[in-house]
Design an enzyme around this catalytic site. Structure first.
Site, short mmCIF file in Angstrom:
data_model
loop_
_atom_site.label_atom_id
_atom_site.label_comp_id
_atom_site.label_asym_id
_atom_site.label_seq_id
_atom_site.Cartn_x
_atom_site.Cartn_y
_atom_site.Cartn_z
N LYS A 70 -24.50 22.97 -73.88
CA LYS A 70 -25.08 21.70 -74.32
C LYS A 70 -24.44 21.28 -75.63
CE LYS A 70 -28.15 18.40 -74.07
NZ LYS A 70 -27.02 17.45 -74.27
N LYS A 106 -19.17 21.57 -76.77
CA LYS A 106 -18.80 20.34 -77.48
C LYS A 106 -17.57 19.75 -76.84
CE LYS A 106 -20.51 18.55 -81.34
NZ LYS A 106 -21.90 18.74 -81.72
N THR A 190 -32.39 13.14 -84.61
CA THR A 190 -31.67 14.05 -85.50
C THR A 190 -32.09 13.80 -86.95
OG1 THR A 190 -29.83 13.86 -83.95
CG2 THR A 190 -29.40 15.03 -86.00
N1 GLU Z 1 -24.30 15.99 -81.09
C1 GLU Z 1 -25.60 16.43 -81.47
C2 GLU Z 1 -25.52 17.75 -82.22
O1 GLU Z 1 -24.53 18.12 -82.81
C3 GLU Z 1 -26.56 16.44 -80.30
C4 GLU Z 1 -26.17 17.34 -79.18
C5 GLU Z 1 -27.01 17.13 -77.93
O2 GLU Z 1 -27.94 16.35 -77.95
O3 GLU Z 1 -26.69 17.79 -76.95
O4 GLU Z 1 -26.49 18.45 -82.31
#
Ligand code: GLU
Length: 428
Positions: A70, A106, A190
């Site tokens: 994820k 990622k 976030t």
């Molecule tokens: N890109 C965000 C992070 O670094 C969210 C990742 C997600 O929602 O999977 O946490």
């Protein structure tokens, strides 16, 4: 000048340090200091003027032992395989510390999305999925937005995947627009998560949020909602934010003597996080060099932009008043700056705990997609608060029990959960 950091070496050195503290078996450590799988591919895109341009795409799946990999996809000119590897590894620790049943991954494309038209962006997003669709999916790897990518882009990617597999599959990607399979509360998740950890840290440090001043780096999705949360949820004052000005190709710090009004600033910010400085000037804001945010007279620093911003050089400018650093960004503090904070007794809320709110609501989004039943914004934010508060408490307990710095404690909690899952699955 300090050398630019290699984020992956930094992520590995943080991990190695804690693997040592935990006396982790060297073979287990070796498995965790590298990604499970890496993909690098070419994405040919037809541009609006009829020419063909080739982009490169990455996806790194660091771990899927606790559940599907994820993590977001970044569109940023400085993206490399190593930045993506580091960010993928940090996602493994993030989902583990938040205690959600997911792994870490990622993705990235080295590109400045502001240089693309809307239709070029759509073709790039669909092209990314055309290359990766066999290796992502609700039970394999679930991407999401990050720096330079938006809910609309997630919507296109979900649509492309659904077409390729022949069925509507909203759970393949999170951070989708509300009404298009997205969850209420995901946009602010976030930044609000950062503020929930700040609230808990202030309780712990016996600081009064209403008497506190924060200096924030960045004004993208994370920092915007961290600024709104700090002023509205906690009643504190935000002395400044910083941002990247696309036209000037320079960063600025923008402040107001009475504290910034984040909603006003948000109303004059474009989708790439560039603030209209003429309008800000008219409203009485002062504009300085982008590096000035770190030197402000504040109690709390919230680096909410990119990795490596708080380093051996910049940390020297941090005011003695600062007691709390909340890492909204991924990897903002280098190991040298970490040492300076340790020495000065600054309490650091490490990135993968501090900014875990986004992925936590991503998890809620995929749960809602599976049920095909959607929660209210209040339900989402209440569940988020519970999860983040639990995660914060488990890290503070570990820090106190083992007498270690918060970052090491967060690593200990996370590595412990990942290793336990490896054992349970018979990998060890
Ligand atoms: N890109 C965000 C992070 O670094 C969210 C990742 C997600 O929602 O999977 O946490």
């Amino acid at each position: 000048m300090v050398e630019p950091i290699n984020a992956f070496l930094m992520a590995q050195s943080q991990f190695d340090h804690v693997a040592g503290l935990l006396n982790l078996d060297p073979q287990v450590a070796e498995m965790l200091r590298w990604p499970n799988r890496e993909f690098k591919f070419m994405i040919p895109v037809r541009m609006d003027d009829g020419t063909q341009r080739v982009f490169f795409g990455y996806r790194v799946q660091h771990s899927d032992v606790r559940g599907p990999a994820k993590g977001g996809i970044r569109f940023h000119p400085a993206e490399t395989l190593d930045t993506v590897r580091a960010l993928a590894m940090w996602m493994t620790w993030k989902t583990a510390v938040a205690d959600i049943p997911l792994g870490g991954g990622k993705g990235g494309v080295p590109v400045d999305p502001a240089t693309l038209t809307l239709s070029e962006k759509e073709r790039l997003c669909r092209g990314w999925v055309d290359q990766m669709w066999r290796n992502i999916g609700p039970r394999q790897d679930v991407p999401a937005p990050d720096v330079g990518t938006t809910p609309q882009m997630m919507g296109w990617m979900m649509d492309e995947y659904s077409k390729l597999v022949g069925q509507y599959t909203p759970g393949v990607i999170t951070g989708k627009p509300v009404g298009g399979g997205g969850s209420l509360g995901r946009t602010e998740a976030t930044g609000y998560g950062v503020i929930y950890t700040v609230r808990e840290a202030m309780k712990h440090l016996k600081m009064d949020p209403t008497q506190s001043v924060a200096a924030i780096q960045g004004f993208g999705n994370v920092s915007q909602y961290a600024a709104i949360g700090f002023t509205q949820l906690l009643g504190g004052k935000v002395v400044c934010v910083s941002y990247w000005d696309r036209e000037d190709r320079a960063a600025y710090t923008i402040s107001h003597k009475d504290g910034v009004d984040p909603l006003f600033l948000q109303s004059i910010t474009d989708i790439y996080g560039t603030i209209d400085k003429d309008k800000a000037h008219e409203a009485g804001y002062s504009i300085e060099d982008g590096g000035e945010w770190i030197a402000k007279d504040a109690d709390v620093l919230i680096p909410g932009a990119l990795e490596g911003q708080v380093n051996a050089e910049t940390v020297k400018r941090v005011s003695e008043r600062v007691r709390l650093v909340a890492e909204g960004a991924n990897g903002p503090t280098t190991p040298e700056a970490d040492e300076a904070f340790k020495k000065n007794g600054v309490f650091v809320i490490p990135d993968f705990l501090c900014n875990a709110g986004g992925v936590t609501v991503s998890y809620f989004e995929s749960v809602q997609n599976d049920m095909n039943y959607y929660w209210t914004r209040e339900e989402v934010l209440e569940r988020l608060d519970t999860k983040i508060t639990q995660a914060f408490n488990s890290v503070v307990e570990m820090a106190e029990r083992e007498q270690v710095f918060m970052r090491d404690a967060a690593y200990m909690v996370a590595i412990d959960r990942v290793v336990k899952a490896m054992e349970l699955r018979g990998w060890l």
